[in-house]
Design an enzyme around this catalytic site. Sequence first.
Site, short mmCIF file in Angstrom:
data_model
loop_
_atom_site.label_atom_id
_atom_site.label_comp_id
_atom_site.label_asym_id
_atom_site.label_seq_id
_atom_site.Cartn_x
_atom_site.Cartn_y
_atom_site.Cartn_z
N GLY A 177 -0.36 -3.31 0.64
CA GLY A 177 -1.30 -2.32 1.04
C GLY A 177 -2.74 -2.70 0.36
N GLU A 180 -4.19 -4.77 3.25
CA GLU A 180 -4.18 -3.75 4.61
C GLU A 180 -5.51 -2.95 4.26
OE1 GLU A 180 -0.10 -2.50 6.16
OE2 GLU A 180 -0.10 -1.90 4.23
N GLU A 200 5.57 -7.72 2.47
CA GLU A 200 6.45 -6.48 2.63
C GLU A 200 7.87 -7.28 2.95
OE1 GLU A 200 2.62 -4.44 3.16
OE2 GLU A 200 3.54 -6.32 3.53
#
Length: 321
Positions: A177, A180, A200
């Site tokens: 994340g 991201e 992930e």
Amino acid sequence: LGMAVLVGCRSFWQSFRVQSAHRQSACRLAAAFFSRRYVLSNRVVLCPRLNGHGAVTRYYSSDSKDDLRVRYLDGEDSGIVVVGINRPKAKNAISKNLVKMMFEAVEDIKKNKKVRSVILCSLVPGIFCAGADLKERAKMHQSEVGPFVSKARALITELGSLPVPTIAAIDGAALGGGLEMALACDIRISSNTAKMGLVETKLAIIPGAGGTQRLPRVIGVSLAKELIFAARVVDGTQAQQMGLVSHSVEQNDSGDAAYLRALELSREINPQGPIAIRMAKLAINQGIEVSVVSGGVIPTKDRLEGLAAFKEKRQPQYKGE
């Protein structure tokens, strides 16, 4: 898919853990461009403040209100906003409180017409963002998980929708994340030693906060698949070679090389017409097709000022009107 934003790959951090000695020397590492206050064992330690624009106060504190520090720069750097993540004990992992504070910061920036660019950085040496806070996640009731994941995903979407240029300054590890979040920014700048990856699949999940869409658009479909399938982590030099970051700069002794380069870029953007920059971002992001005539003529006061400055051979003074 909802679990993907909760990545904080423990196996990676066994290899790339920030050493305690490095954390203890954090004041020395960042004193070159930050005025900082440490809160250690209820004792405040002040580091020297250096002169010059762009200085940002770093706070090291276990208090949750310090998880995010937002600084609106002034003087010649007026219009630049520095958003600094500050969770040193959690490697800047994404928590409920951090998501809440970032939402508030994004909303404030959206409402402020004087903002011309945003730098997203870390106030913790060696770390950008390690992904989600798995320790907090483990304590959540099952009914809390879904809403938290949705809000974290929405935050990254909102970050990507800010109307002004956003620059991610990656001076340390950006994983899951965390990457991201950086991918949602318009431009990414990293140090050559920074580590980046959508890891992930190591946890048998996939990137769930836009990584599967944004990474292919940045580096191409085939290469994005390779990185995601293999859960590969790359350094700043490799990231620049594949186009994941625009610039990879050699890390300095203060650990802030990417931030300093991001500040330089913000200073390049600042003098330009604010409305034109916002329109250009909107046009690029949404693929707006306009004719040469309609796309080149913007009926604003700034446009008239730009034409007048050109005629008078002087620097334009744009006001965002």
